[in-house]
Motif scaffolding. Sequence first.
Motif, PDB file in Angstrom:
ATOM      1  N   ILE A   1      10.617   0.006 -13.458  1.00 18.51           N
ATOM      2  CA  ILE A   1       9.878  -0.135 -12.198  1.00 18.51           C
ATOM      3  C   ILE A   1       8.384   0.091 -12.375  1.00 18.51           C
ATOM      4  N   ALA A   2       7.975   0.516 -13.570  1.00 21.29           N
ATOM      5  CA  ALA A   2       6.552   0.707 -13.823  1.00 21.29           C
ATOM      6  C   ALA A   2       5.896  -0.527 -14.433  1.00 21.29           C
ATOM      7  N   SER A   3       6.678  -1.585 -14.628  1.00 23.01           N
ATOM      8  CA  SER A   3       6.139  -2.796 -15.229  1.00 23.01           C
ATOM      9  C   SER A   3       5.344  -3.613 -14.207  1.00 23.01           C
ATOM     10  N   LYS A   4       4.450  -4.430 -14.712  1.00 22.67           N
ATOM     11  CA  LYS A   4       3.680  -5.321 -13.848  1.00 22.67           C
ATOM     12  C   LYS A   4       4.593  -6.319 -13.167  1.00 22.67           C
ATOM     13  N   ASP A   5       5.626  -6.758 -13.870  1.00 28.04           N
ATOM     14  CA  ASP A   5       6.569  -7.721 -13.301  1.00 28.04           C
ATOM     15  C   ASP A   5       7.277  -7.152 -12.078  1.00 28.04           C
ATOM     16  N   PHE A   6       7.659  -5.868 -12.157  1.00 32.58           N
ATOM     17  CA  PHE A   6       8.340  -5.276 -11.004  1.00 32.58           C
ATOM     18  C   PHE A   6       7.412  -5.220  -9.800  1.00 32.58           C
ATOM     19  N   LEU A   7       6.159  -4.828 -10.016  1.00 35.70           N
ATOM     20  CA  LEU A   7       5.206  -4.770  -8.916  1.00 35.70           C
ATOM     21  C   LEU A   7       5.033  -6.150  -8.287  1.00 35.70           C
ATOM     22  N   GLU A   8       4.928  -7.168  -9.118  1.00 38.18           N
ATOM     23  CA  GLU A   8       4.783  -8.534  -8.606  1.00 38.18           C
ATOM     24  C   GLU A   8       6.044  -8.998  -7.889  1.00 38.18           C
TER      25      GLU A   8
ATOM     26  N   GLU B   1       0.829  -1.207   0.000  1.00 35.45           N
ATOM     27  CA  GLU B   1       0.000   0.000   0.000  1.00 35.45           C
ATOM     28  C   GLU B   1       0.865   1.258   0.000  1.00 35.45           C
ATOM     29  N   ALA B   2       1.924   1.250   0.813  1.00 32.06           N
ATOM     30  CA  ALA B   2       2.807   2.415   0.879  1.00 32.06           C
ATOM     31  C   ALA B   2       3.554   2.612  -0.438  1.00 32.06           C
ATOM     32  N   CYS B   3       3.971   1.526  -1.060  1.00 32.32           N
ATOM     33  CA  CYS B   3       4.658   1.635  -2.350  1.00 32.32           C
ATOM     34  C   CYS B   3       3.717   2.179  -3.422  1.00 32.32           C
ATOM     35  N   LEU B   4       2.495   1.677  -3.430  1.00 32.49           N
ATOM     36  CA  LEU B   4       1.533   2.103  -4.443  1.00 32.49           C
ATOM     37  C   LEU B   4       1.035   3.526  -4.224  1.00 32.49           C
ATOM     38  N   ALA B   5       1.363   4.109  -3.071  1.00 33.68           N
ATOM     39  CA  ALA B   5       1.067   5.531  -2.877  1.00 33.68           C
ATOM     40  C   ALA B   5       1.824   6.363  -3.907  1.00 33.68           C
ATOM     41  N   PHE B   6       2.953   5.828  -4.393  1.00 32.00           N
ATOM     42  CA  PHE B   6       3.705   6.490  -5.460  1.00 32.00           C
ATOM     43  C   PHE B   6       3.087   6.074  -6.800  1.00 32.00           C
ATOM     44  N   LYS B   7       1.880   6.525  -7.016  1.00 33.85           N
ATOM     45  CA  LYS B   7       1.063   6.037  -8.124  1.00 33.85           C
ATOM     46  C   LYS B   7       1.602   6.418  -9.494  1.00 33.85           C
ATOM     47  N   THR B   8       2.397   7.481  -9.581  1.00 39.27           N
ATOM     48  CA  THR B   8       2.962   7.832 -10.886  1.00 39.27           C
ATOM     49  C   THR B   8       4.127   6.924 -11.270  1.00 39.27           C
ATOM     50  N   GLN B   9       4.705   6.243 -10.292  1.00 40.43           N
ATOM     51  CA  GLN B   9       5.937   5.508 -10.532  1.00 40.43           C
ATOM     52  C   GLN B   9       5.739   4.046 -10.915  1.00 40.43           C
ATOM     53  N   PHE B  10       4.648   3.452 -10.439  1.00 41.69           N
ATOM     54  CA  PHE B  10       4.508   2.003 -10.579  1.00 41.69           C
ATOM     55  C   PHE B  10       3.374   1.606 -11.507  1.00 41.69           C
ATOM     56  N   TYR B  11       3.179   0.337 -11.663  1.00 36.39           N
ATOM     57  CA  TYR B  11       2.292  -0.218 -12.687  1.00 36.39           C
ATOM     58  C   TYR B  11       0.881   0.354 -12.633  1.00 36.39           C
ATOM     59  N   ASP B  12       0.475   0.889 -13.760  1.00 33.84           N
ATOM     60  CA  ASP B  12      -0.877   1.405 -13.929  1.00 33.84           C
ATOM     61  C   ASP B  12      -1.262   1.185 -15.390  1.00 33.84           C
ATOM     62  N   PRO B  13      -2.119   0.199 -15.666  1.00 36.42           N
ATOM     63  CA  PRO B  13      -2.467  -0.105 -17.059  1.00 36.42           C
ATOM     64  C   PRO B  13      -3.153   1.046 -17.778  1.00 36.42           C
ATOM     65  N   ASN B  14      -3.657   2.025 -17.037  1.00 30.97           N
ATOM     66  CA  ASN B  14      -4.354   3.162 -17.645  1.00 30.97           C
ATOM     67  C   ASN B  14      -3.458   4.383 -17.843  1.00 30.97           C
TER      68      ASN B  14
END
Length: 239
Positions: free
Chosen positions: A195-202, A174-187
Amino acid sequence: MKVDILAIGAHPDDVELGCGGTLAKLISEGKTVAIVDLTEGELGTRGTNVTRAEEAGNASKILGISDRTNLKMKDGFLLNTEEYQMQIVKMIRKYQPEIVLANAVDDRHPDHAKAAKLVSDACFLSGLVKIETHLENENQEAWRPKHIFHYIQWKHITPDFVVDISDFMPKKIEACLAFKTQFYDPNSDEPMTPIASKDFLESLTYRAQDLGRLSGVAFAEGFTTEKLIAFKNFDGIIL
């Protein structure tokens, strides 16, 4: 403002990615934590320094951080200079932590290893009484943390020890995803980055799972240490 733990990152989100679960656990146990971001992450491909600052504030609220400061050093060009060392010395003396958590000693982003050494040197210098510093027109006392631990980031580094974060993995994510511009967002319409890839998030989950598997828990975060650690006894060790 004395805290128990001072976590330092080259960029906003380094701390959350590297040791967010550990910080959430320590805070739940009554420990106080402050974060110092060395740069604003202004060279990041996605987002801006303004959005990163807002995201850092949101992540701090999620984790329960007591205080957070950004030193606005130059992103991408961190150097182990006297100027930068002294800025960190002032933060160490301000917060007087027992433990400092810092960037990985070797990593993909050159700022990470540079920050690791910069913070380590500043921790030593902060304990020298003949180095005088002032913050907000007040003299600061010398202070040297008891331990410096380096969290693990992009590269696979064998940890010297791990912390069981099994109950705090959701809080870390949750804390990591607070950085919403940096990580995976299909939209998102912004450029793709590693670091914005789905693989990195997983990977945040499966890497913590792997360290947990090796240590007999569900999820863990790993750290390296600069000096040999002595235990008073075996209490607290998961057998």
